[in-house]
Design a protein around this motif. Sequence first.
Motif, mmCIF file in Angstrom:
data_model
loop_
_atom_site.group_PDB
_atom_site.id
_atom_site.type_symbol
_atom_site.label_atom_id
_atom_site.label_comp_id
_atom_site.label_asym_id
_atom_site.label_seq_id
_atom_site.Cartn_x
_atom_site.Cartn_y
_atom_site.Cartn_z
ATOM 1 N N GLY A 109 -62.595 -32.265 -8.979
ATOM 2 C CA GLY A 109 -63.959 -32.646 -8.600
ATOM 3 C C GLY A 109 -63.939 -33.987 -7.903
ATOM 4 O O GLY A 109 -63.091 -34.847 -8.173
ATOM 5 N N TRP A 110 -64.884 -34.184 -6.985
ATOM 6 C CA TRP A 110 -64.886 -35.395 -6.177
ATOM 7 C C TRP A 110 -65.128 -36.652 -7.003
ATOM 8 O O TRP A 110 -64.636 -37.736 -6.659
ATOM 9 C CB TRP A 110 -65.934 -35.267 -5.080
ATOM 10 N N GLY A 111 -65.861 -36.538 -8.100
ATOM 11 C CA GLY A 111 -66.114 -37.717 -8.928
ATOM 12 C C GLY A 111 -64.828 -38.263 -9.527
ATOM 13 O O GLY A 111 -64.553 -39.473 -9.464
ATOM 14 N N THR A 112 -64.013 -37.384 -10.085
ATOM 15 C CA THR A 112 -62.756 -37.815 -10.703
ATOM 16 C C THR A 112 -61.768 -38.295 -9.656
ATOM 17 O O THR A 112 -61.043 -39.283 -9.862
ATOM 18 C CB THR A 112 -62.144 -36.652 -11.510
ATOM 19 N N VAL A 113 -61.726 -37.611 -8.505
ATOM 20 C CA VAL A 113 -60.844 -38.051 -7.414
ATOM 21 C C VAL A 113 -61.253 -39.444 -6.947
ATOM 22 O O VAL A 113 -60.400 -40.309 -6.668
ATOM 23 C CB VAL A 113 -60.887 -37.048 -6.238
ATOM 24 N N VAL A 204 -58.767 -37.903 -18.920
ATOM 25 C CA VAL A 204 -58.994 -38.464 -17.584
ATOM 26 C C VAL A 204 -58.680 -39.956 -17.590
ATOM 27 O O VAL A 204 -58.056 -40.486 -16.659
ATOM 28 C CB VAL A 204 -60.441 -38.213 -17.124
ATOM 29 N N TRP A 205 -59.095 -40.646 -18.648
ATOM 30 C CA TRP A 205 -58.813 -42.077 -18.751
ATOM 31 C C TRP A 205 -57.312 -42.336 -18.810
ATOM 32 O O TRP A 205 -56.797 -43.237 -18.129
ATOM 33 C CB TRP A 205 -59.498 -42.653 -19.997
ATOM 34 N N ALA A 206 -56.585 -41.531 -19.582
ATOM 35 C CA ALA A 206 -55.136 -41.704 -19.672
ATOM 36 C C ALA A 206 -54.482 -41.515 -18.306
ATOM 37 O O ALA A 206 -53.639 -42.319 -17.881
ATOM 38 C CB ALA A 206 -54.555 -40.714 -20.682
ATOM 39 N N GLY A 207 -54.868 -40.460 -17.604
ATOM 40 C CA GLY A 207 -54.283 -40.203 -16.294
ATOM 41 C C GLY A 207 -54.628 -41.248 -15.261
ATOM 42 O O GLY A 207 -53.850 -41.522 -14.342
ATOM 43 N N ALA A 208 -55.800 -41.864 -15.420
ATOM 44 C CA ALA A 208 -56.260 -42.850 -14.446
ATOM 45 C C ALA A 208 -55.762 -44.261 -14.730
ATOM 46 O O ALA A 208 -55.910 -45.143 -13.878
ATOM 47 C CB ALA A 208 -57.786 -42.865 -14.396
ATOM 48 N N SER A 209 -55.173 -44.488 -15.896
ATOM 49 C CA SER A 209 -54.824 -45.853 -16.267
ATOM 50 C C SER A 209 -53.352 -46.090 -16.572
ATOM 51 O O SER A 209 -52.842 -47.193 -16.348
ATOM 52 C CB SER A 209 -55.649 -46.284 -17.490
ATOM 53 N N ILE A 210 -52.635 -45.096 -17.084
ATOM 54 C CA ILE A 210 -51.239 -45.293 -17.496
ATOM 55 C C ILE A 210 -50.328 -45.244 -16.274
ATOM 56 O O ILE A 210 -50.569 -44.510 -15.325
ATOM 57 C CB ILE A 210 -50.838 -44.248 -18.560
ATOM 58 N N HIS A 211 -49.245 -46.007 -16.302
ATOM 59 C CA HIS A 211 -48.456 -46.281 -15.101
ATOM 60 C C HIS A 211 -47.583 -45.115 -14.636
ATOM 61 O O HIS A 211 -47.659 -44.703 -13.485
ATOM 62 C CB HIS A 211 -47.593 -47.518 -15.325
ATOM 63 N N GLU A 212 -46.713 -44.602 -15.495
ATOM 64 C CA GLU A 212 -45.747 -43.574 -15.113
ATOM 65 C C GLU A 212 -46.262 -42.178 -15.448
ATOM 66 O O GLU A 212 -46.985 -41.995 -16.431
ATOM 67 C CB GLU A 212 -44.415 -43.787 -15.854
ATOM 68 N N VAL A 213 -45.835 -41.194 -14.661
ATOM 69 C CA VAL A 213 -46.195 -39.803 -14.946
ATOM 70 C C VAL A 213 -45.681 -39.390 -16.323
ATOM 71 O O VAL A 213 -46.394 -38.757 -17.111
ATOM 72 C CB VAL A 213 -45.637 -38.857 -13.865
ATOM 73 N N ALA A 214 -44.432 -39.747 -16.640
ATOM 74 C CA ALA A 214 -43.858 -39.373 -17.935
ATOM 75 C C ALA A 214 -44.636 -40.006 -19.089
ATOM 76 O O ALA A 214 -44.794 -39.390 -20.162
ATOM 77 C CB ALA A 214 -42.389 -39.798 -17.995
ATOM 78 N N GLN A 215 -45.119 -41.224 -18.880
ATOM 79 C CA GLN A 215 -45.908 -41.883 -19.920
ATOM 80 C C GLN A 215 -47.250 -41.189 -20.108
ATOM 81 O O GLN A 215 -47.750 -41.086 -21.233
ATOM 82 C CB GLN A 215 -46.100 -43.355 -19.549
ATOM 83 N N ALA A 345 -64.275 -47.642 -16.970
ATOM 84 C CA ALA A 345 -65.635 -47.747 -16.404
ATOM 85 C C ALA A 345 -65.920 -46.563 -15.491
ATOM 86 O O ALA A 345 -67.017 -45.967 -15.531
ATOM 87 C CB ALA A 345 -65.768 -49.062 -15.638
ATOM 88 N N GLY A 346 -64.941 -46.186 -14.669
ATOM 89 C CA GLY A 346 -65.154 -45.052 -13.772
ATOM 90 C C GLY A 346 -65.325 -43.742 -14.512
ATOM 91 O O GLY A 346 -66.190 -42.938 -14.147
ATOM 92 N N VAL A 347 -64.520 -43.532 -15.536
ATOM 93 C CA VAL A 347 -64.614 -42.298 -16.317
ATOM 94 C C VAL A 347 -65.969 -42.193 -16.992
ATOM 95 O O VAL A 347 -66.613 -41.124 -16.993
ATOM 96 C CB VAL A 347 -63.474 -42.260 -17.366
ATOM 97 N N LEU A 348 -66.447 -43.285 -17.594
ATOM 98 C CA LEU A 348 -67.748 -43.270 -18.262
ATOM 99 C C LEU A 348 -68.882 -43.073 -17.268
ATOM 100 O O LEU A 348 -69.865 -42.373 -17.553
ATOM 101 C CB LEU A 348 -67.944 -44.582 -19.043
ATOM 102 N N LEU A 349 -68.752 -43.667 -16.093
ATOM 103 C CA LEU A 349 -69.770 -43.536 -15.056
ATOM 104 C C LEU A 349 -69.864 -42.094 -14.561
ATOM 105 O O LEU A 349 -70.956 -41.522 -14.426
ATOM 106 C CB LEU A 349 -69.481 -44.484 -13.906
ATOM 107 N N VAL A 350 -68.698 -41.492 -14.288
ATOM 108 C CA VAL A 350 -68.686 -40.103 -13.808
ATOM 109 C C VAL A 350 -69.171 -39.173 -14.901
ATOM 110 O O VAL A 350 -69.911 -38.210 -14.632
ATOM 111 C CB VAL A 350 -67.254 -39.717 -13.361
#
Length: 353
Positions: A109-113, A204-215, A345-350
């Motif tokens: 969805g465009w909001g998450t992107v 969504v928050w985890a994917g948007a904030s954590i550094h490595e894909v494996a993490q 903030a973005g996750v809560l807003l969306v």
Amino acid sequence: MLTTRALPSRFTIGGSPVPVPVASRAGVGPGLLLAGAGAGAAFAAARLLPGISPLLVAILLGVVVANTALSPTVDRLSPGLAVASKHLLRIGVALLGLQLAVSDVLGLGWGTVAVAAVVVVAGIGGSLLTGRWLGVEWPQRLLIACGFSICGAAAAAAVDGVVDARKRELVTTVALVVVFGTAMIPLVPLAAGMLGLEPQVAAVWAGASIHEVAQVVAAGTALSGGSVLAVAVTVKLARVALLAPVVAVVGVVARRRGNGRSDGTAPPIVPLFLVGFLACVALRSTGAVTPVVVEAAQTVQTVLLAAAMFALGTGVRREVLRGIGWRPVALATVATVWVAGIALAGVLLVGAA
């Protein structure tokens, strides 16, 4: 047979001369084998200690090997280790593209992107400003900003391909990415529970904030027993999708700043291995790549990155470690909190929209 250019026997950190071992003219094979052995040992240690990143273990092993009685052996095998630290790392970055299908990202969805895009842009911008205020040199703060905002070690390696940062700066960035990202694996699920976030929102928050894909995979697995893992990984890959345009912009800026290479040539706007990354994304997006191939490519990618991390670690001597200082660590701390805060903030807003 790989030949190496003559290196200065000494360089300075903070005005103090530091000896630099001169690379021998040995073949690359033995050094590559040592890097492979280091990667194997890192994976074995990671299996014994669940939750520990093999990349972090590989870096630490490399540093230990380079600062013990094995140091002369490392010097003799430096040509192969140089190939591992540069070329294997870049092949691993290119293979990362096979984890990304454009349709999966658009399916969020465009909001998450949009959240993922804001995290990358604002994360880099805020980290660069903070790094400037802290007095961190431009290449170092750029590596940290992009590594923490996009996809960790892969992003740092990609940016290094266009700004030609010193090995010490790349190693420092990768180590900080791994340490801070690993710390976020338990912290994000814990914070999500304390904030009362729904599993889907927390993913969504985890994917948007954590550094490595494996993490992200590790943190996503901890959320609701892994039922929302796919969401977390897909959001993370939305950030990865921005790797190519960000590196292209960095390449243009580096040229304008005159941040040329040590051999006097201008840095490329888009390095060849990043073209490989885009080709892998395109191939995966056709649907022609089977899940078995994707999983195999992910394993190969991780092994290559671990071997590269070990090789990078062997380039870090005690004298180099003393020259790192507190500023990169402070910047990494701020960047982690900043990126996580923007993402939340973005996750809560969306979610409220």
